[in-house]
Design a protein around this motif. Structure first.
Motif, PDB file in Angstrom:
ATOM      1  N   GLY A  12       0.817  -1.202   0.000  1.00  0.00           N
ATOM      2  CA  GLY A  12       0.000   0.000   0.000  1.00  0.00           C
ATOM      3  C   GLY A  12       0.847   1.247   0.000  1.00  0.00           C
ATOM      4  N   ASP A  13       1.935   1.236   0.770  1.00  0.00           N
ATOM      5  CA  ASP A  13       2.837   2.383   0.804  1.00  0.00           C
ATOM      6  C   ASP A  13       3.472   2.610  -0.561  1.00  0.00           C
ATOM      7  OD1 ASP A  13       2.285   2.774   3.464  1.00  0.00           O
ATOM      8  OD2 ASP A  13       4.039   1.669   4.178  1.00  0.00           O
ATOM      9  N   ASP A  14       3.770   1.509  -1.249  1.00  0.00           N
ATOM     10  CA  ASP A  14       4.412   1.609  -2.556  1.00  0.00           C
ATOM     11  C   ASP A  14       3.507   2.271  -3.588  1.00  0.00           C
ATOM     12  OD1 ASP A  14       6.617   0.365  -1.544  1.00  0.00           O
ATOM     13  OD2 ASP A  14       6.124  -1.622  -2.341  1.00  0.00           O
ATOM     14  N   ARG A  15       2.208   2.235  -3.344  1.00  0.00           N
ATOM     15  CA  ARG A  15       1.253   2.740  -4.330  1.00  0.00           C
ATOM     16  C   ARG A  15       0.535   4.011  -3.876  1.00  0.00           C
ATOM     17  NH1 ARG A  15       2.185  -2.365  -4.881  1.00  0.00           N
ATOM     18  NH2 ARG A  15       1.887  -3.498  -6.842  1.00  0.00           N
ATOM     19  N   ARG A  16       0.852   4.470  -2.672  1.00  0.00           N
ATOM     20  CA  ARG A  16       0.199   5.673  -2.158  1.00  0.00           C
ATOM     21  C   ARG A  16       0.763   6.910  -2.852  1.00  0.00           C
ATOM     22  NH1 ARG A  16       0.942   4.748   2.866  1.00  0.00           N
ATOM     23  NH2 ARG A  16      -1.075   3.703   3.136  1.00  0.00           N
ATOM     24  N   VAL A  17      -0.130   7.761  -3.341  1.00  0.00           N
ATOM     25  CA  VAL A  17       0.310   8.958  -4.066  1.00  0.00           C
ATOM     26  C   VAL A  17       1.117   9.857  -3.135  1.00  0.00           C
ATOM     27  CG1 VAL A  17      -0.430  11.000  -5.347  1.00  0.00           C
ATOM     28  CG2 VAL A  17      -1.667   8.849  -5.606  1.00  0.00           C
ATOM     29  N   SER A  18       2.260  10.296  -3.613  1.00  0.00           N
ATOM     30  CA  SER A  18       3.174  11.098  -2.818  1.00  0.00           C
ATOM     31  C   SER A  18       2.610  12.490  -2.525  1.00  0.00           C
ATOM     32  CB  SER A  18       4.509  11.233  -3.559  1.00  0.00           C
ATOM     33  OG  SER A  18       5.296  12.260  -3.018  1.00  0.00           O
ATOM     34  N   PRO A  19       2.821  12.984  -1.290  1.00  0.00           N
ATOM     35  CA  PRO A  19       2.424  14.367  -0.976  1.00  0.00           C
ATOM     36  C   PRO A  19       3.148  15.383  -1.858  1.00  0.00           C
ATOM     37  CG  PRO A  19       2.872  13.131   1.041  1.00  0.00           C
ATOM     38  CD  PRO A  19       3.321  12.278  -0.106  1.00  0.00           C
ATOM     39  N   ILE A  20       4.348  15.035  -2.307  1.00  0.00           N
ATOM     40  CA  ILE A  20       5.099  15.937  -3.187  1.00  0.00           C
ATOM     41  C   ILE A  20       4.354  16.123  -4.509  1.00  0.00           C
ATOM     42  CG2 ILE A  20       7.234  16.228  -4.508  1.00  0.00           C
ATOM     43  CD1 ILE A  20       8.712  14.807  -2.274  1.00  0.00           C
ATOM     44  N   PHE A  21       3.867  15.016  -5.064  1.00  0.00           N
ATOM     45  CA  PHE A  21       3.103  15.103  -6.309  1.00  0.00           C
ATOM     46  C   PHE A  21       1.808  15.873  -6.088  1.00  0.00           C
ATOM     47  CE2 PHE A  21      -0.211  13.397  -9.141  1.00  0.00           C
ATOM     48  CZ  PHE A  21       0.349  13.722 -10.370  1.00  0.00           C
ATOM     49  N   LEU A  59       5.260  15.027 -16.622  1.00  0.00           N
ATOM     50  CA  LEU A  59       6.472  14.217 -16.547  1.00  0.00           C
ATOM     51  C   LEU A  59       6.309  13.083 -15.543  1.00  0.00           C
ATOM     52  CD1 LEU A  59       9.198  17.044 -16.571  1.00  0.00           C
ATOM     53  CD2 LEU A  59       8.668  15.461 -18.440  1.00  0.00           C
ATOM     54  N   CYS A  60       5.687  13.386 -14.402  1.00  0.00           N
ATOM     55  CA  CYS A  60       5.442  12.351 -13.394  1.00  0.00           C
ATOM     56  C   CYS A  60       4.515  11.266 -13.935  1.00  0.00           C
ATOM     57  CB  CYS A  60       4.846  12.971 -12.133  1.00  0.00           C
ATOM     58  SG  CYS A  60       5.953  14.060 -11.211  1.00  0.00           S
ATOM     59  N   LEU A  61       3.463  11.689 -14.635  1.00  0.00           N
ATOM     60  CA  LEU A  61       2.524  10.724 -15.210  1.00  0.00           C
ATOM     61  C   LEU A  61       3.188   9.895 -16.308  1.00  0.00           C
ATOM     62  CD1 LEU A  61      -0.679  12.955 -15.420  1.00  0.00           C
ATOM     63  CD2 LEU A  61      -0.220  11.102 -13.793  1.00  0.00           C
ATOM     64  N   HIS A  62       4.079  10.525 -17.061  1.00  0.00           N
ATOM     65  CA  HIS A  62       4.841   9.833 -18.107  1.00  0.00           C
ATOM     66  C   HIS A  62       5.644   8.691 -17.494  1.00  0.00           C
ATOM     67  CE1 HIS A  62       7.465   9.948 -21.859  1.00  0.00           C
ATOM     68  NE2 HIS A  62       8.215   9.248 -21.016  1.00  0.00           N
ATOM     69  N   THR A  76       8.094  -6.936 -10.825  1.00  0.00           N
ATOM     70  CA  THR A  76       7.463  -6.686  -9.528  1.00  0.00           C
ATOM     71  C   THR A  76       8.325  -5.834  -8.605  1.00  0.00           C
ATOM     72  OG1 THR A  76       8.365  -8.807  -8.745  1.00  0.00           O
ATOM     73  CG2 THR A  76       6.121  -8.814  -9.622  1.00  0.00           C
ATOM     74  N   SER A  77       9.523  -5.462  -9.047  1.00  0.00           N
ATOM     75  CA  SER A  77      10.391  -4.626  -8.214  1.00  0.00           C
ATOM     76  C   SER A  77      10.022  -3.146  -8.319  1.00  0.00           C
ATOM     77  CB  SER A  77      11.853  -4.809  -8.637  1.00  0.00           C
ATOM     78  OG  SER A  77      12.092  -4.231  -9.912  1.00  0.00           O
ATOM     79  N   ILE A  78       9.132  -2.817  -9.238  1.00  0.00           N
ATOM     80  CA  ILE A  78       8.769  -1.421  -9.493  1.00  0.00           C
ATOM     81  C   ILE A  78       8.240  -0.735  -8.237  1.00  0.00           C
ATOM     82  CG2 ILE A  78       7.045   0.013 -10.641  1.00  0.00           C
ATOM     83  CD1 ILE A  78       9.411  -0.647 -12.419  1.00  0.00           C
ATOM     84  N   GLY A  79       7.368  -1.427  -7.513  1.00  0.00           N
ATOM     85  CA  GLY A  79       6.775  -0.833  -6.317  1.00  0.00           C
ATOM     86  C   GLY A  79       7.806  -0.485  -5.264  1.00  0.00           C
ATOM     87  N   GLU A  80       8.779  -1.360  -5.080  1.00  0.00           N
ATOM     88  CA  GLU A  80       9.816  -1.140  -4.068  1.00  0.00           C
ATOM     89  C   GLU A  80      10.636   0.109  -4.361  1.00  0.00           C
ATOM     90  OE1 GLU A  80      12.112  -4.654  -4.218  1.00  0.00           O
ATOM     91  OE2 GLU A  80      10.453  -5.984  -3.670  1.00  0.00           O
ATOM     92  N   LYS A  81      10.753   0.470  -5.617  1.00  0.00           N
ATOM     93  CA  LYS A  81      11.559   1.636  -6.002  1.00  0.00           C
ATOM     94  C   LYS A  81      10.796   2.950  -5.828  1.00  0.00           C
ATOM     95  CE  LYS A  81      14.275  -0.894  -9.476  1.00  0.00           C
ATOM     96  NZ  LYS A  81      13.566  -2.175  -9.570  1.00  0.00           N
ATOM     97  N   GLY A  82       9.507   2.861  -5.528  1.00  0.00           N
ATOM     98  CA  GLY A  82       8.721   4.065  -5.288  1.00  0.00           C
ATOM     99  C   GLY A  82       8.176   4.725  -6.530  1.00  0.00           C
ATOM    100  N   TYR A  83       8.276   4.070  -7.678  1.00  0.00           N
ATOM    101  CA  TYR A  83       7.849   4.688  -8.929  1.00  0.00           C
ATOM    102  C   TYR A  83       6.332   4.853  -9.024  1.00  0.00           C
ATOM    103  CZ  TYR A  83      12.571   3.525 -10.582  1.00  0.00           C
ATOM    104  OH  TYR A  83      13.930   3.411 -10.734  1.00  0.00           O
ATOM    105  N   THR A  85       4.372   5.930  -6.737  1.00  0.00           N
ATOM    106  CA  THR A  85       3.884   6.990  -5.860  1.00  0.00           C
ATOM    107  C   THR A  85       3.793   8.338  -6.575  1.00  0.00           C
ATOM    108  OG1 THR A  85       6.100   7.617  -5.093  1.00  0.00           O
ATOM    109  CG2 THR A  85       4.973   5.840  -3.898  1.00  0.00           C
ATOM    110  N   LEU A  86       4.297   8.399  -7.805  1.00  0.00           N
ATOM    111  CA  LEU A  86       4.317   9.637  -8.589  1.00  0.00           C
ATOM    112  C   LEU A  86       5.247  10.691  -7.988  1.00  0.00           C
ATOM    113  CD1 LEU A  86       0.506   9.816  -9.387  1.00  0.00           C
ATOM    114  CD2 LEU A  86       2.298   9.643 -11.109  1.00  0.00           C
TER     115      LEU A  86
END
Length: 261
Positions: A12-21, A59-62, A76-83, A85-86
């Protein structure tokens, strides 16, 4: 908490939209409102913030589109890298993904594409999937451009403030240029990534050393006047199909450069 629950929490953390975005989106919305209402004492600066924030959002959406497609293709490693979260700060090359495209925007008013998210290609099977991952990013720019231009095509913008129309037209132009440039089959750009899985090993080996310089080469070629004129002639033709007047784009560009008075 069980191991399964912990994994789900992390997922869930890996997919939560970032406050920065979300903060960047907020800047885009507020500055857009300021341009629309004329609330800001300096409309040009508000328009500048709107365009830059909108450009960074795109750019973030791209990059998110690349990452999401890679996830569903087997990496499946994509989530761990934080990508997912936008968060632009999570990209492997934040300089290439955000800073360089914004720099090109400020210097030349051109929507040059950035990159990149690190995808573990060995996890993905099938050439079609590899091509789709590369195509997902610029297709997002195409969708963004369509959303911005549809109101012009529908005639809905006639009663809108001219400054806001100009801002939308200029931002749409950036999306169109980014999509077209990114689809070029140049090493280092997504267009090459689309065709690369279908090339022979020998061709890919010979092309690989040029990949880091592909984006800069495109930027350099665009500085050739004849090429630049033909390129923007194509851009304005495409936008004309949607009823976006090139004069609006030019006005948006002029208003965007608030420091040039």
């Amino acid at each position: 908490m069980s191991v399964i629950q912990i994994r789900r929490a992390h997922s869930g953390d890996d997919r939560r939209v970032s406050p920065i975005f979300l903060g960047i989106v907020a800047v885009m919305v507020v500055s857009g409102w300021a341009v629309w209402t004329g609330f800001a004492s300096d409309t040009r600066f508000a328009l500048f913030l709107f365009v830059v924030a909108g450009w960074v959002v795109s750019l973030c959406l791209h990059e998110y589109a690349h990452a999401r497609t890679a996830l569903h293709s087997g990496d499946t490693s994509i989530g761990e890298k934080g990508y997912l979260t936008l968060n632009p700060l999570k990209y492997t090359h934040a300089l290439l993904s955000i800073v360089l495209p914004v720099f090109f925007l400020l210097m030349g008013g051109i929507g040059l594409p950035g990159g990149a998210v690190f995808i573990e290609r060995h996890r993905i099977r099938g050439r079609v999937k590899h091509s789709l991952i590369s195509a997902a990013g610029p297709l997002t720019n195409v969708l963004f451009a369509l959303i911005l231009m549809i109101p012009f095509a529908a005639g809905s913008t006639d009663s809108w403030p001219i400054e806001f129309q100009s801002a939308l037209a200029f931002l749409a132009m950036l999306q169109v240029t980014s999509a077209l440039l990114n689809f070029l089959p140049v090493p280092g750009l997504d267009g090459y990534g689309v065709i690369e899985p279908w090339l022979s090993y020998e061709v890919k080996r010979q092309v690989a050393p040029f990949a880091p310089f592909g984006l800069l080469a495109v930027f350099g070629v665009l500085y050739i006047r004849s090429v630049n004129e033909k390129f923007f002639e194509l851009i304005y033709t495409i936008m004309g199909w949607f009823g976006v007047n090139s004069l609006l784009v030019a006005k948006g560009d002029w208003l965007f450069r608030f420091w040039q008075r």
